[in-house]
Design a protein around this motif. Sequence first.
Motif, PDB file in Angstrom:
ATOM      1  N   GLN A   1      23.133  73.802  -0.467  1.00 48.67           N
ATOM      2  CA  GLN A   1      22.720  72.443  -0.807  1.00 48.67           C
ATOM      3  C   GLN A   1      23.451  71.439   0.090  1.00 48.67           C
ATOM      4  OE1 GLN A   1      23.595  72.063  -4.926  1.00 48.67           O
ATOM      5  NE2 GLN A   1      21.802  73.227  -5.597  1.00 48.67           N
ATOM      6  N   ALA A   2      22.900  70.233   0.143  1.00 44.61           N
ATOM      7  CA  ALA A   2      23.501  69.189   0.967  1.00 44.61           C
ATOM      8  C   ALA A   2      24.842  68.758   0.378  1.00 44.61           C
ATOM      9  CB  ALA A   2      22.568  67.986   1.060  1.00 44.61           C
ATOM     10  N   LYS A   3      25.782  68.501   1.270  1.00 47.72           N
ATOM     11  CA  LYS A   3      27.108  68.034   0.834  1.00 47.72           C
ATOM     12  C   LYS A   3      27.042  66.555   0.489  1.00 47.72           C
ATOM     13  CE  LYS A   3      29.920  71.049   3.738  1.00 47.72           C
ATOM     14  NZ  LYS A   3      30.889  71.049   4.825  1.00 47.72           N
ATOM     15  N   ASP A   4      27.930  66.146  -0.377  1.00 48.83           N
ATOM     16  CA  ASP A   4      28.058  64.733  -0.710  1.00 48.83           C
ATOM     17  C   ASP A   4      29.150  64.152   0.191  1.00 48.83           C
ATOM     18  OD1 ASP A   4      27.880  62.263  -1.929  1.00 48.83           O
ATOM     19  OD2 ASP A   4      29.271  62.811  -3.535  1.00 48.83           O
ATOM     20  N   ALA A   5      28.810  63.187   1.043  1.00 49.83           N
ATOM     21  CA  ALA A   5      29.763  62.622   1.994  1.00 49.83           C
ATOM     22  C   ALA A   5      30.218  61.232   1.554  1.00 49.83           C
ATOM     23  CB  ALA A   5      29.153  62.565   3.377  1.00 49.83           C
ATOM     24  N   SER A   6      30.265  60.985   0.262  1.00 55.50           N
ATOM     25  CA  SER A   6      30.655  59.653  -0.199  1.00 55.50           C
ATOM     26  C   SER A   6      32.139  59.372   0.036  1.00 55.50           C
ATOM     27  CB  SER A   6      30.320  59.479  -1.676  1.00 55.50           C
ATOM     28  OG  SER A   6      31.068  60.381  -2.457  1.00 55.50           O
TER      29      SER A   6
ATOM     30  N   PHE B   1      27.143  56.099   7.407  1.00 53.08           N
ATOM     31  CA  PHE B   1      25.760  55.656   7.534  1.00 53.08           C
ATOM     32  C   PHE B   1      24.983  56.395   8.617  1.00 53.08           C
ATOM     33  CE2 PHE B   1      27.596  51.829   5.479  1.00 53.08           C
ATOM     34  CZ  PHE B   1      26.800  51.844   4.360  1.00 53.08           C
ATOM     35  N   LEU B   2      25.639  56.902   9.655  1.00 51.87           N
ATOM     36  CA  LEU B   2      24.911  57.471  10.780  1.00 51.87           C
ATOM     37  C   LEU B   2      24.942  58.992  10.873  1.00 51.87           C
ATOM     38  CD1 LEU B   2      25.815  54.921  13.600  1.00 51.87           C
ATOM     39  CD2 LEU B   2      23.803  54.984  12.124  1.00 51.87           C
ATOM     40  N   LEU B   3      25.944  59.637  10.306  1.00 51.71           N
ATOM     41  CA  LEU B   3      26.059  61.081  10.460  1.00 51.71           C
ATOM     42  C   LEU B   3      25.509  61.811   9.244  1.00 51.71           C
ATOM     43  CD1 LEU B   3      29.620  61.371  12.003  1.00 51.71           C
ATOM     44  CD2 LEU B   3      27.428  61.357  13.184  1.00 51.71           C
ATOM     45  N   SER B   4      24.957  62.963   9.498  1.00 50.55           N
ATOM     46  CA  SER B   4      24.447  63.808   8.416  1.00 50.55           C
ATOM     47  C   SER B   4      25.622  64.555   7.784  1.00 50.55           C
ATOM     48  CB  SER B   4      23.445  64.804   8.973  1.00 50.55           C
ATOM     49  OG  SER B   4      23.105  65.747   7.993  1.00 50.55           O
ATOM     50  N   PRO B   5      25.676  64.618   6.460  1.00 54.48           N
ATOM     51  CA  PRO B   5      26.810  65.288   5.831  1.00 54.48           C
ATOM     52  C   PRO B   5      26.792  66.804   5.994  1.00 54.48           C
ATOM     53  CG  PRO B   5      25.261  64.567   4.169  1.00 54.48           C
ATOM     54  CD  PRO B   5      24.780  64.041   5.482  1.00 54.48           C
ATOM     55  N   GLY B   6      25.667  67.386   6.370  1.00 50.62           N
ATOM     56  CA  GLY B   6      25.584  68.832   6.549  1.00 50.62           C
ATOM     57  C   GLY B   6      25.243  69.534   5.253  1.00 50.62           C
ATOM     58  N   THR B   7      25.387  70.852   5.267  1.00 51.32           N
ATOM     59  CA  THR B   7      25.094  71.636   4.074  1.00 51.32           C
ATOM     60  C   THR B   7      26.297  72.486   3.711  1.00 51.32           C
ATOM     61  OG1 THR B   7      24.146  73.389   5.416  1.00 51.32           O
ATOM     62  CG2 THR B   7      22.615  71.764   4.540  1.00 51.32           C
TER      63      THR B   7
ATOM     64  N   TRP C   1      33.916  55.604   0.537  1.00 47.99           N
ATOM     65  CA  TRP C   1      34.995  55.044  -0.280  1.00 47.99           C
ATOM     66  C   TRP C   1      36.292  54.898   0.500  1.00 47.99           C
ATOM     67  CZ3 TRP C   1      33.143  52.432  -3.908  1.00 47.99           C
ATOM     68  CH2 TRP C   1      32.009  52.837  -4.575  1.00 47.99           C
ATOM     69  N   THR C   2      36.593  55.853   1.353  1.00 48.68           N
ATOM     70  CA  THR C   2      37.812  55.737   2.160  1.00 48.68           C
ATOM     71  C   THR C   2      37.678  54.619   3.181  1.00 48.68           C
ATOM     72  OG1 THR C   2      38.147  58.113   1.893  1.00 48.68           O
ATOM     73  CG2 THR C   2      39.435  57.014   3.585  1.00 48.68           C
ATOM     74  N   GLY C   3      36.502  54.496   3.788  1.00 43.07           N
ATOM     75  CA  GLY C   3      36.266  53.410   4.743  1.00 43.07           C
ATOM     76  C   GLY C   3      36.368  52.043   4.091  1.00 43.07           C
ATOM     77  N   LEU C   4      35.811  51.908   2.894  1.00 47.00           N
ATOM     78  CA  LEU C   4      35.921  50.629   2.176  1.00 47.00           C
ATOM     79  C   LEU C   4      37.364  50.319   1.788  1.00 47.00           C
ATOM     80  CD1 LEU C   4      32.772  50.747  -0.132  1.00 47.00           C
ATOM     81  CD2 LEU C   4      33.170  49.265   1.843  1.00 47.00           C
ATOM     82  N   ALA C   5      38.101  51.344   1.358  1.00 44.46           N
ATOM     83  CA  ALA C   5      39.501  51.129   0.978  1.00 44.46           C
ATOM     84  C   ALA C   5      40.335  50.720   2.188  1.00 44.46           C
ATOM     85  CB  ALA C   5      40.072  52.393   0.343  1.00 44.46           C
TER      86      ALA C   5
ATOM     87  N   LEU D   1      34.930  55.150   9.715  1.00 44.54           N
ATOM     88  CA  LEU D   1      34.485  55.941   8.570  1.00 44.54           C
ATOM     89  C   LEU D   1      33.194  55.392   7.970  1.00 44.54           C
ATOM     90  CD1 LEU D   1      37.836  56.793   6.777  1.00 44.54           C
ATOM     91  CD2 LEU D   1      36.299  58.345   7.970  1.00 44.54           C
ATOM     92  N   LEU D   2      33.057  54.081   7.917  1.00 45.47           N
ATOM     93  CA  LEU D   2      31.818  53.495   7.397  1.00 45.47           C
ATOM     94  C   LEU D   2      30.638  53.812   8.313  1.00 45.47           C
ATOM     95  CD1 LEU D   2      33.117  50.056   6.111  1.00 45.47           C
ATOM     96  CD2 LEU D   2      32.290  51.985   4.746  1.00 45.47           C
ATOM     97  N   ILE D   3      30.851  53.745   9.618  1.00 43.26           N
ATOM     98  CA  ILE D   3      29.786  54.088  10.563  1.00 43.26           C
ATOM     99  C   ILE D   3      29.403  55.557  10.414  1.00 43.26           C
ATOM    100  CG2 ILE D   3      29.285  54.402  13.028  1.00 43.26           C
ATOM    101  CD1 ILE D   3      30.871  51.808  13.519  1.00 43.26           C
TER     102      ILE D   3
END
Length: 103
Positions: A56-61, A44-50, A65-69, A39-41
Amino acid sequence: MTQQQPQSPAKRSRRIHGAGAFDIRNVIGALLGIYGVVLLISYFLLSPGTDMTTGQAKDASYNLWTGLALALAAIVFFIWTKVDPIKIVEPAPGEAVQAQERA
């Protein structure tokens, strides 16, 4: 002063060892860690899309947060394994036979 009692041969031949890689906490921690790293990779590497409705661009945060958890949970499982290891006591060969005869 207290004197120590001599141990019987059966007690001396018992073998105590840790569960090691076969401890379920290690397996769970490894799986959570792998999923967290993926999930962290992807964050950082994938585009969140629209977003199709607003354009508008999606927020892929959520990947971040799930990867860190998941990575934090994996670390907790590995620390738990080191702090409180499972001890396995293998009985002596003669002891195992006696226990089976009684049952």
